[in-house]
Design a protein around this motif. Structure first.
Motif, PDB file in Angstrom:
ATOM      1  N   SER A 107     -33.689 -29.615 -10.431  1.00 39.25           N
ATOM      2  CA  SER A 107     -33.191 -31.095 -10.794  1.00 39.25           C
ATOM      3  C   SER A 107     -31.869 -31.346 -10.947  1.00 39.25           C
ATOM      4  N   SER A 108     -31.649 -32.438 -10.647  1.00 39.35           N
ATOM      5  CA  SER A 108     -30.182 -32.823 -10.516  1.00 39.35           C
ATOM      6  C   SER A 108     -29.852 -33.535 -12.105  1.00 39.35           C
ATOM      7  N   ILE A 109     -28.667 -33.413 -12.204  1.00 38.82           N
ATOM      8  CA  ILE A 109     -27.980 -33.738 -13.761  1.00 38.82           C
ATOM      9  C   ILE A 109     -28.434 -35.134 -13.665  1.00 38.82           C
ATOM     10  N   THR A 110     -28.434 -35.868 -12.389  1.00 36.24           N
ATOM     11  CA  THR A 110     -28.698 -37.567 -12.672  1.00 36.24           C
ATOM     12  C   THR A 110     -29.956 -37.620 -13.203  1.00 36.24           C
ATOM     13  N   SER A 111     -30.722 -36.733 -13.154  1.00 34.62           N
ATOM     14  CA  SER A 111     -32.127 -37.064 -13.561  1.00 34.62           C
ATOM     15  C   SER A 111     -32.381 -36.535 -14.923  1.00 34.62           C
ATOM     16  N   GLY A 112     -31.333 -35.884 -15.649  1.00 37.29           N
ATOM     17  CA  GLY A 112     -31.682 -35.278 -17.018  1.00 37.29           C
ATOM     18  C   GLY A 112     -31.394 -36.290 -17.944  1.00 37.29           C
ATOM     19  N   SER A 113     -31.323 -35.917 -19.221  1.00 35.41           N
ATOM     20  CA  SER A 113     -31.149 -36.637 -20.397  1.00 35.41           C
ATOM     21  C   SER A 113     -30.363 -35.897 -21.408  1.00 35.41           C
ATOM     22  N   PRO A 114     -29.455 -36.431 -22.392  1.00 37.19           N
ATOM     23  CA  PRO A 114     -28.781 -35.640 -23.263  1.00 37.19           C
ATOM     24  C   PRO A 114     -29.834 -35.119 -24.110  1.00 37.19           C
ATOM     25  N   PRO A 115     -29.540 -33.928 -24.648  1.00 32.71           N
ATOM     26  CA  PRO A 115     -28.289 -33.337 -24.525  1.00 32.71           C
ATOM     27  C   PRO A 115     -28.191 -32.195 -23.455  1.00 32.71           C
ATOM     28  N   PHE A 116     -29.124 -32.532 -22.212  1.00 37.28           N
ATOM     29  CA  PHE A 116     -29.144 -31.723 -20.957  1.00 37.28           C
ATOM     30  C   PHE A 116     -29.054 -30.379 -20.970  1.00 37.28           C
ATOM     31  N   THR A 117     -30.076 -30.223 -22.031  1.00 35.23           N
ATOM     32  CA  THR A 117     -30.340 -28.502 -22.306  1.00 35.23           C
ATOM     33  C   THR A 117     -31.197 -27.884 -20.915  1.00 35.23           C
ATOM     34  N   GLY A 118     -30.710 -26.995 -20.349  1.00 34.46           N
ATOM     35  CA  GLY A 118     -31.365 -26.354 -19.148  1.00 34.46           C
ATOM     36  C   GLY A 118     -30.398 -26.186 -18.074  1.00 34.46           C
ATOM     37  N   THR A 119     -30.819 -26.110 -16.794  1.00 37.33           N
ATOM     38  CA  THR A 119     -30.265 -25.900 -15.604  1.00 37.33           C
ATOM     39  C   THR A 119     -30.425 -26.868 -14.523  1.00 37.33           C
ATOM     40  N   PHE A 120     -29.154 -27.675 -14.123  1.00 34.75           N
ATOM     41  CA  PHE A 120     -29.254 -28.689 -13.217  1.00 34.75           C
ATOM     42  C   PHE A 120     -28.340 -28.644 -12.021  1.00 34.75           C
ATOM     43  N   LYS A 121     -28.843 -29.183 -10.846  1.00 38.63           N
ATOM     44  CA  LYS A 121     -27.803 -29.424  -9.825  1.00 38.63           C
ATOM     45  C   LYS A 121     -26.800 -30.271 -10.283  1.00 38.63           C
ATOM     46  N   PRO A 122     -25.493 -29.833 -10.098  1.00 39.85           N
ATOM     47  CA  PRO A 122     -24.479 -30.725 -10.297  1.00 39.85           C
ATOM     48  C   PRO A 122     -24.179 -31.752  -9.512  1.00 39.85           C
ATOM     49  N   MET A 123     -23.100 -32.911  -9.678  1.00 36.30           N
ATOM     50  CA  MET A 123     -22.855 -33.979  -8.766  1.00 36.30           C
ATOM     51  C   MET A 123     -21.976 -33.557  -7.609  1.00 36.30           C
ATOM     52  N   GLY A 124     -21.480 -32.563  -7.878  1.00 33.90           N
ATOM     53  CA  GLY A 124     -20.580 -31.851  -6.649  1.00 33.90           C
ATOM     54  C   GLY A 124     -21.021 -30.847  -5.999  1.00 33.90           C
ATOM     55  N   ASP A 125     -20.682 -30.164  -5.399  1.00 33.39           N
ATOM     56  CA  ASP A 125     -21.181 -29.065  -4.637  1.00 33.39           C
ATOM     57  C   ASP A 125     -20.500 -27.754  -4.875  1.00 33.39           C
ATOM     58  N   ILE A 126     -20.950 -26.928  -5.976  1.00 31.96           N
ATOM     59  CA  ILE A 126     -20.039 -25.758  -6.207  1.00 31.96           C
ATOM     60  C   ILE A 126     -20.143 -24.652  -4.923  1.00 31.96           C
ATOM     61  N   GLY A 127     -21.108 -24.733  -4.052  1.00 30.49           N
ATOM     62  CA  GLY A 127     -21.035 -23.977  -2.951  1.00 30.49           C
ATOM     63  C   GLY A 127     -19.653 -23.845  -2.253  1.00 30.49           C
ATOM     64  N   LEU A 128     -18.988 -25.092  -2.124  1.00 28.81           N
ATOM     65  CA  LEU A 128     -17.933 -25.276  -1.617  1.00 28.81           C
ATOM     66  C   LEU A 128     -16.674 -24.378  -2.178  1.00 28.81           C
ATOM     67  N   ILE A 129     -16.784 -23.790  -3.400  1.00 32.49           N
ATOM     68  CA  ILE A 129     -15.784 -22.925  -3.773  1.00 32.49           C
ATOM     69  C   ILE A 129     -16.143 -21.287  -3.408  1.00 32.49           C
ATOM     70  N   ASN A 130     -17.183 -21.228  -2.834  1.00 34.82           N
ATOM     71  CA  ASN A 130     -17.525 -19.944  -2.169  1.00 34.82           C
ATOM     72  C   ASN A 130     -16.856 -20.018  -0.610  1.00 34.82           C
ATOM     73  N   ASN A 131     -15.576 -20.310  -0.567  1.00 34.95           N
ATOM     74  CA  ASN A 131     -14.987 -20.334   0.684  1.00 34.95           C
ATOM     75  C   ASN A 131     -14.019 -19.289   1.295  1.00 34.95           C
ATOM     76  N   GLY A 132     -14.230 -17.943   0.796  1.00 33.56           N
ATOM     77  CA  GLY A 132     -13.531 -16.951   0.999  1.00 33.56           C
ATOM     78  C   GLY A 132     -12.124 -16.717   0.285  1.00 33.56           C
ATOM     79  N   GLN A 133     -11.974 -17.292  -0.867  1.00 31.89           N
ATOM     80  CA  GLN A 133     -11.020 -17.279  -1.693  1.00 31.89           C
ATOM     81  C   GLN A 133     -11.061 -16.129  -2.608  1.00 31.89           C
ATOM     82  N   ASN A 134     -10.018 -15.534  -3.094  1.00 33.47           N
ATOM     83  CA  ASN A 134     -10.038 -14.625  -4.251  1.00 33.47           C
ATOM     84  C   ASN A 134     -10.437 -15.259  -5.512  1.00 33.47           C
ATOM     85  N   GLY A 135     -11.429 -14.642  -6.103  1.00 28.76           N
ATOM     86  CA  GLY A 135     -11.894 -15.321  -7.373  1.00 28.76           C
ATOM     87  C   GLY A 135     -10.950 -15.030  -8.571  1.00 28.76           C
TER      88      GLY A 135
END
Length: 697
Positions: A107-135
């Motif tokens: 489920s996307s966070i856009t379809s959730g409701s407060p207090p948003f307890t649970g796991t949601f797909k973010p509005m952005g794309d956190i996969g773009l962080i996994n770009n080969g950088q040093n974490g």
């Protein structure tokens, strides 16, 4: 009392799973319009972050706030990559309690409701962080309260988890049938203001030729100064931007973008709430086809700092310019004579983005006498306009309102027509009413005036900001296909922004309503026919068919309520179908209810001017007459006056006129015409239009 479960550091190792979780503390979320950052220092990661073996998996937060949709929350990686987690979600609901973000959530966070307890797909794309950088390094949670001085909040704690089930990018954007705009802010955040200087390139290989992100920039490659723009639209996660094309020193330079005339002021319009992505362009297309200037537009796909942002409209900003609002230049030394009389651009609008330079009408709106109609200076700006210029344009508009409110407002020589371009008001009325624009007449309403020697009358327009028109507002009658948009105050009298009394008054004049009816009868057979409107929508929907799919992967809001949607179909085609069905209902209501009578003179009208677009006054006349007409293209016009026997008694030789509204004065004083009935004959191309006119004694 609310109870929260604090996150604790977690280190799990097994043959199937290896995860590392790092936790951070919180603090106050200020309500003063300033950004706040909360840090987690990460160390001990032995592998770079990638999408195959090891990388960021999730982000979790606990926070208190009494109006969740005020908050923009994003994650900033050590290399500066910033990913939006949530923005403008949850309305006035409270808190984020054990709220986690994972790309593979169902489920996307856009379809959730407060207090948003649970796991949601973010509005952005956190996969773009996994770009080969040093974490290893400092990770930051970036929070901004976008509605300052209302509700404070508090971040309780937050954490980030790395493991061998890394987030994979949701969308790999490589090419498009639309032009591609690429912006690199060089690690700067784009603020509301002031603008930041950064780099922009445009890729467009021509009609029906594919555009690739890897292609060289071929329609612009240079510097821009950019900021977030908009008023209520700033609450949406998909931001609109205003930008200027500048040189390497930050100085403005005029540039042609995607074939549009050279200028330096431009807009990237997000249209987040408009899920058809075409309501604005539909409105501008109509106005352009009525031969009025409206902003030129191009749909594009936007990439900022390597992140896909969706389908946008690259468009002209309303400005005084020979290729935009074509009125005379007005400098600070133009303070007397003809030069003082124009040109001006003013607007009825909210004060967002304006330096509060304005004056208020002495006439309150009809349904809320405690509200005021405010006229904001747009050109010259409130910072540059002189005292003499302020006095002139205010006096001119005040005079128009005084006459319109007076007992003789219909007089053809001394009434309101002395001050305004009637056809600009009629055509503006048709666009606003056909679209049932809930903001029409009261917000984003531009007016402009050229100098006296160039016509000099007040015109309304250009049309602007129709993303919540056309059945896209669930309040104040905006979704109802019946009823008048100008009668907004009768439905919502308590709203702070009301419609001026002008429209009620103009519709009391049979001359105005007859012209209005004629204009509708003319346009409804061509560009305002149901088939033409549906045809435009279908063609644009097909053109956007590929891009809209990516847009709604990035912004998964189809089937989800976004303020102020009246309906939430689950597909893009459903959005298109709803729009077309509503237009049919609205069109039929207008056709049955537009007032006035259109009297045909029964003559062919195949030339550049139509009989329903010609007005002659005063009638009866004395020593002169004035002819107002509208040309759909440049043409020569010959004017003749015949007596009751059909004999030619006066003539104005043929003269070339440009497209648009023309005001032609005909001096008949030298012809010594006796009182009586005459026939005025106007010839242009293959069109001959006649009017009976009376010479007064």
């Amino acid at each position: 009392m609310r109870f929260f479960t604090a996150f604790t550091g977690l280190l799990l190792m097994s043959p199937a799973c290896f995860t590392q979780t790092f936790s951070g503390t919180g603090g106050s979320i200020p309500d003063d319009g300033n950004d706040v950052y909360f840090n987690i220092n990460v160390s001990g990661l032995t592998s770079p972050l990638d999408t195959a073996n090891f990388g960021l998996e999730s982000v979790c937060i606990n926070a208190t706030h009494t109006w969740d949709s005020d908050l923009d929350i994003s994650l900033v990686a050590p290399d500066g990559t910033e990913i939006l987690l949530v923005s403008a979600a949850g309305g006035g609901g409270d808190d984020f309690t054990n709220t986690c973000f994972r790309n593979n959530a169902t489920s996307s966070i856009t379809s959730g409701s407060p207090p948003f307890t649970g796991t949601f797909k973010p509005m952005g794309d956190i996969g773009l962080i996994n770009n080969g950088q040093n974490g290893n390094g400092t990770w930051r949670l970036h929070i901004l309260d976008t509605y300052p001085f209302a509700d404070q909040g508090n971040l309780i704690n937050w954490n980030i988890t790395f493991g061998n089930n890394p987030a994979v990018p949701l969308l790999l954007f490589t090419s498009s049938n639309l032009p591609i705009v690429v912006i690199n802010t060089n690690s700067q955040a784009i603020p509301d203001e002031p603008k930041i200087v950064c780099d922009m390139g445009i890729i467009y290989n021509g009609p029906n030729v594919r555009n690739y992100v890897s292609d060289p920039f071929n329609h612009y490659n240079g510097k821009i100064a950019i900021e977030i723009r908009g008023s209520s639209s700033q609450m949406f996660p998909k931001k609109s931007y205003g930008f200027e094309t500048v040189d390497s020193t930050g100085m403005q330079i005029d540039s042609s973008l995607l074939g549009m005339p050279r200028e330096h002021d431009w807009i990237l319009n997000a249209n987040y709430t408009d899920k058809t992505l075409l309501r604005n362009t539909l409105s501008y297309w109509i106005s352009n086809n009525m031969n009025h200037y409206a902003a030129r537009t191009q749909h594009v796909e936007l990439v900022i700092n390597g992140q896909y942002k969706g389908v946008y409209i690259l468009m002209e900003k309303i400005k005084r310019d020979n290729n935009r609002v074509n009125i005379s230049r007005l400098d600070t030394n133009d303070n007397a004579g003809d030069s003082l009389t124009g040109g001006y651009i003013i607007k009825i609008d909210k004060f967002t983005g304006n330096g509060n330079g304005y004056w208020s009408s002495p006439y309150p709106p009809p349904y809320n006498t405690s509200a005021s109609i405010d006229f904001l200076y747009d050109y010259p700006s409130d910072l540059l306009i002189t005292a003499q210029q302020k006095n002139y344009i205010q006096a001119y508009v005040d005079s128009f309102e005084d006459v319109l409110a007076g007992p003789n407002f219909t007089d053809t020589a001394t009434g309101y027509r002395k001050y305004i371009s009637t056809y600009s008001f009629i055509d503006y009325f048709l666009v606003n009413e056909l679209s049932k624009n809930v903001d029409g007449y009261r917000i984003s309403t531009y007016l402009h005036k050229n100098k006296a020697s160039s016509g000099g009358k007040l015109k309304i327009g250009p049309v602007w900001d129709y993303d919540i028109a056309w059945y896209n507002a669930n309040y104040c009658g905006g979704s109802n296909p019946s009823g008048w948009a100008y009668d907004f105050g009768a439905v919502c009298p308590g709203d702070n922004w009301q419609v001026p009394f002008w429209w009620d008054r103009l519709l009391q004049d049979s001359n105005f309503t007859n012209k209005l009816r004629c204009q509708w009868e003319y346009f409804k057979t061509n560009m305002l026919s149901i088939s033409a409107l549906h045809g435009y929508i279908d063609s644009m929907a097909a053109y956007l068919g590929e891009g809209q799919q990516r847009n709604f992967v990035q912004w998964p809001i189809l089937g989800t309520y976004v303020w102020p949607n009246p309906a939430t179909p689950a597909t893009y085609q459903g959005e298109i179908n709803n729009l077309k069905q509503w237009i049919t209902s609205r069109w039929n209501w207008l056709d049955a209810n537009i007032p006035g009578n259109c009297y045909s003179i029964g003559m062919p009208e195949s030339g550049p001017v139509a009989a329903n677009q010609v007005s002659v006054y005063p009638n009866p006349f004395g020593s002169s007459i004035i002819i107002e007409l509208f040309l759909d293209r440049g043409a020569e016009i010959r004017i003749e006056v015949l007596n009751a026997l059909g004999e030619l008694v006066a003539m104005v030789p043929a003269k070339a006129y440009g497209a648009g509204e023309q005001v032609i004065g005909v001096d008949l004083d030298g012809y010594a015409l006796p009182e009586g009935m005459y026939l005025l004959k106007i010839t242009s191309g293959g069109t001959v239009i006649t009017r009976r006119i009376m010479k007064a004694g």
